[in-house]
Design a protein around this motif. Structure first.
Motif, short mmCIF file in Angstrom:
data_model
loop_
_atom_site.label_atom_id
_atom_site.label_comp_id
_atom_site.label_asym_id
_atom_site.label_seq_id
_atom_site.Cartn_x
_atom_site.Cartn_y
_atom_site.Cartn_z
N ILE A 188 0.84 -1.20 0.00
CA ILE A 188 0.00 0.00 0.00
C ILE A 188 0.88 1.25 0.00
O ILE A 188 0.63 2.20 -0.75
N LEU A 189 1.93 1.24 0.84
CA LEU A 189 2.84 2.38 0.89
C LEU A 189 3.63 2.52 -0.41
O LEU A 189 3.90 3.64 -0.86
N PHE A 190 4.00 1.40 -1.01
CA PHE A 190 4.69 1.44 -2.30
C PHE A 190 3.78 2.03 -3.37
O PHE A 190 4.20 2.87 -4.17
N ALA A 191 2.52 1.61 -3.39
CA ALA A 191 1.56 2.15 -4.36
C ALA A 191 1.35 3.64 -4.13
O ALA A 191 1.23 4.42 -5.08
N HIS A 192 1.32 4.04 -2.86
CA HIS A 192 1.19 5.47 -2.55
C HIS A 192 2.39 6.25 -3.05
O HIS A 192 2.26 7.36 -3.59
N MET A 193 3.59 5.67 -2.90
CA MET A 193 4.79 6.33 -3.42
C MET A 193 4.72 6.50 -4.94
O MET A 193 5.04 7.57 -5.48
N LEU A 194 4.29 5.46 -5.64
CA LEU A 194 4.17 5.53 -7.10
C LEU A 194 3.17 6.60 -7.51
O LEU A 194 3.43 7.39 -8.43
N CYS A 195 2.02 6.63 -6.85
CA CYS A 195 0.99 7.62 -7.15
C CYS A 195 1.51 9.03 -6.89
O CYS A 195 1.33 9.94 -7.71
N ASN A 196 2.18 9.20 -5.76
CA ASN A 196 2.72 10.52 -5.40
C ASN A 196 3.77 10.98 -6.40
O ASN A 196 3.77 12.14 -6.85
N ASP A 197 4.69 10.08 -6.77
CA ASP A 197 5.75 10.43 -7.72
C ASP A 197 5.18 10.76 -9.09
O ASP A 197 5.70 11.65 -9.79
N THR A 198 4.14 10.04 -9.50
CA THR A 198 3.52 10.31 -10.80
C THR A 198 2.87 11.69 -10.82
O THR A 198 3.02 12.45 -11.79
N ILE A 199 2.15 12.03 -9.77
CA ILE A 199 1.55 13.36 -9.67
C ILE A 199 2.63 14.44 -9.67
O ILE A 199 2.51 15.46 -10.34
N LEU A 200 3.71 14.18 -8.93
CA LEU A 200 4.82 15.13 -8.87
C LEU A 200 5.43 15.34 -10.24
O LEU A 200 5.71 16.49 -10.65
N LEU A 201 5.66 14.27 -10.98
CA LEU A 201 6.22 14.38 -12.33
C LEU A 201 5.33 15.22 -13.23
O LEU A 201 5.82 16.07 -14.00
N MET A 202 4.03 15.01 -13.16
CA MET A 202 3.11 15.77 -14.01
C MET A 202 3.11 17.25 -13.64
O MET A 202 3.12 18.13 -14.52
N MET A 203 3.14 17.55 -12.34
CA MET A 203 3.09 18.94 -11.91
C MET A 203 4.37 19.70 -12.25
O MET A 203 4.33 20.82 -12.75
N VAL A 204 5.54 19.08 -11.97
CA VAL A 204 6.80 19.80 -12.25
C VAL A 204 7.02 19.93 -13.75
O VAL A 204 7.60 20.93 -14.20
N SER A 205 6.56 18.96 -14.53
CA SER A 205 6.67 19.08 -15.99
C SER A 205 5.79 20.21 -16.51
O SER A 205 6.19 20.97 -17.39
N LEU A 206 4.59 20.33 -15.95
CA LEU A 206 3.70 21.42 -16.33
C LEU A 206 4.31 22.77 -15.96
O LEU A 206 4.29 23.71 -16.77
N LEU A 207 4.87 22.88 -14.76
CA LEU A 207 5.51 24.13 -14.34
C LEU A 207 6.70 24.46 -15.23
O LEU A 207 6.93 25.63 -15.57
N TYR A 208 7.45 23.44 -15.62
CA TYR A 208 8.61 23.67 -16.48
C TYR A 208 8.19 24.20 -17.85
O TYR A 208 8.78 25.13 -18.39
N LEU A 209 7.13 23.62 -18.40
CA LEU A 209 6.63 24.08 -19.70
C LEU A 209 6.09 25.50 -19.60
O LEU A 209 6.34 26.34 -20.48
#
Length: 319
Positions: free
Chosen positions: A63-84
């Motif tokens: 469950i914690l591993f899945a939470h980490m994956l979900c969190n990292d995916t959201i983070l990647l999308m947000m920082v990529s959007l900010l970078y663009l």
């Protein structure tokens, strides 16, 4: 430090972004975005793998591993959007920027907090095996995840609310979206850096404590040697990833320092390296460190990577 004006920091960034877009090739942008998309794709497959079996949805470590994956995916999308948005000098409403910054800043902090909680779960499993199901239950895991999100959003919520109180009319105006735009007073920077430091020190202490405890347990006569040794390696990997998380926590601080001492072109080169190696690359480690090392997850993950081309779907055995 005197109070910060509302446009001082964003103006520095705007001028430097223009230099990059006029003089630099788009190849670096393409590389960064493709890397982010690749890691989002890998994380999504790993997340789907964990959702596909009920046993993964019941055990705290998955469950914690899945939470980490979900969190990292959201983070990647947000920082990529900010970078663009930053590269193309795109103005967005302050309210929209506040939401993006809130999500991005919260997920950065949760990356470190989640590592600490995962280490504690392994510590309980090895040092208190008879009480593990009670102390690390599915309900308790949910409470810890909710607590992480509460702690993670604390600092950005304070900054956004303070900006709203100081100038409520500004939330209807367009702006260049940076976290620094929400710094209206010098104490905000102190609180920002202080909270980051507190989180990192706390998680570091937790990981060192759990590592030492697991090492001691591995040497005891009553311990499960194989499980203890595996947990020892896992906690050590947690510490290695924590070092990368420290870089993520210090991302804004590093960028502010570079903006003050570097030329425009040098700043943009350093900012690109900072973005790529501090925010993007560490996000690929989660599925590699935790997923591919796990004998229960790895066969099923590879099955989905190959789009189910195998005739027989792998069975799952969790130890």
């Amino acid at each position: 430090m005197a109070n910060l004006s509302s446009g001082e920091t964003p103006l520095v960034h705007q001028q430097m972004f223009k230099v990059e877009m006029n003089e630099g090739p788009l190849s670096k942008l393409v590389v960064a975005i493709l890397m982010a998309l690749l890691f989002i794709y890998i994380n999504s497959i790993m997340f789907h793998t964990l959702l596909s079996k009920s046993v993964f949805r019941e055990l705290p470590r998955y469950i914690l591993f899945a939470h980490m994956l979900c969190n990292d995916t959201i983070l990647l999308m947000m920082v990529s959007l900010l970078y663009l948005l930053s590269l193309y000098l795109q103005r967005v409403p302050r309210a929209v920027c506040a939401l993006i910054i809130l999500i991005a800043a919260t997920t950065v902090r949760i990356s470190a907090l989640n590592l600490g909680v995962m280490s504690l779960e392994r510590y309980v499993a090895i040092c208190f095996p008879l009480r593990h199901s009670e102390m690390a239950s599915k309900k308790m895991t949910g409470v810890l995840i909710a607590t992480m999100w509460l702690l993670g959003c604390l600092s950005p919520v304070i900054d956004i609310i303070y900006t709203l109180i100081k100038n409520p009319a500004s939330f209807g105006a367009d702006m260049f979206c940076t976290y620094e735009a929400f710094f209206k007073a010098s104490w905000q920077i102190v609180v920002f850096d202080g909270i980051h430091g507190f989180y990192f020190v706390s998680v570091t202490v937790i990981i060192i404590f759990t590592y030492v405890s697991v090492v001691v347990a591995a040497r005891s006569a009553t311990a499960d040697k194989e499980s203890a040794t595996k947990a020892q390696r896992t906690v050590l990997l947690h510490f290695g990833q924590l070092v990368l998380c420290l870089n993520s926590l210090l991302y804004e601080t590093i960028e502010r320092a570079m903006a003050k001492v570097s030329s425009s072109r040098l700043f943009m080169d350093l900012r690109y390296m900072n973005y790529l190696f501090v925010l993007i690359l560490p996000r690929c480690l989660s599925p590699l460190i935790y997923g591919l090392r796990d004998n229960a997850v790895r066969p099923l993950f590879l099955y989905y990577v190959r789009c189910g081309s195998q005739k027989v779907k792998p069975s799952v055995t969790v130890h």
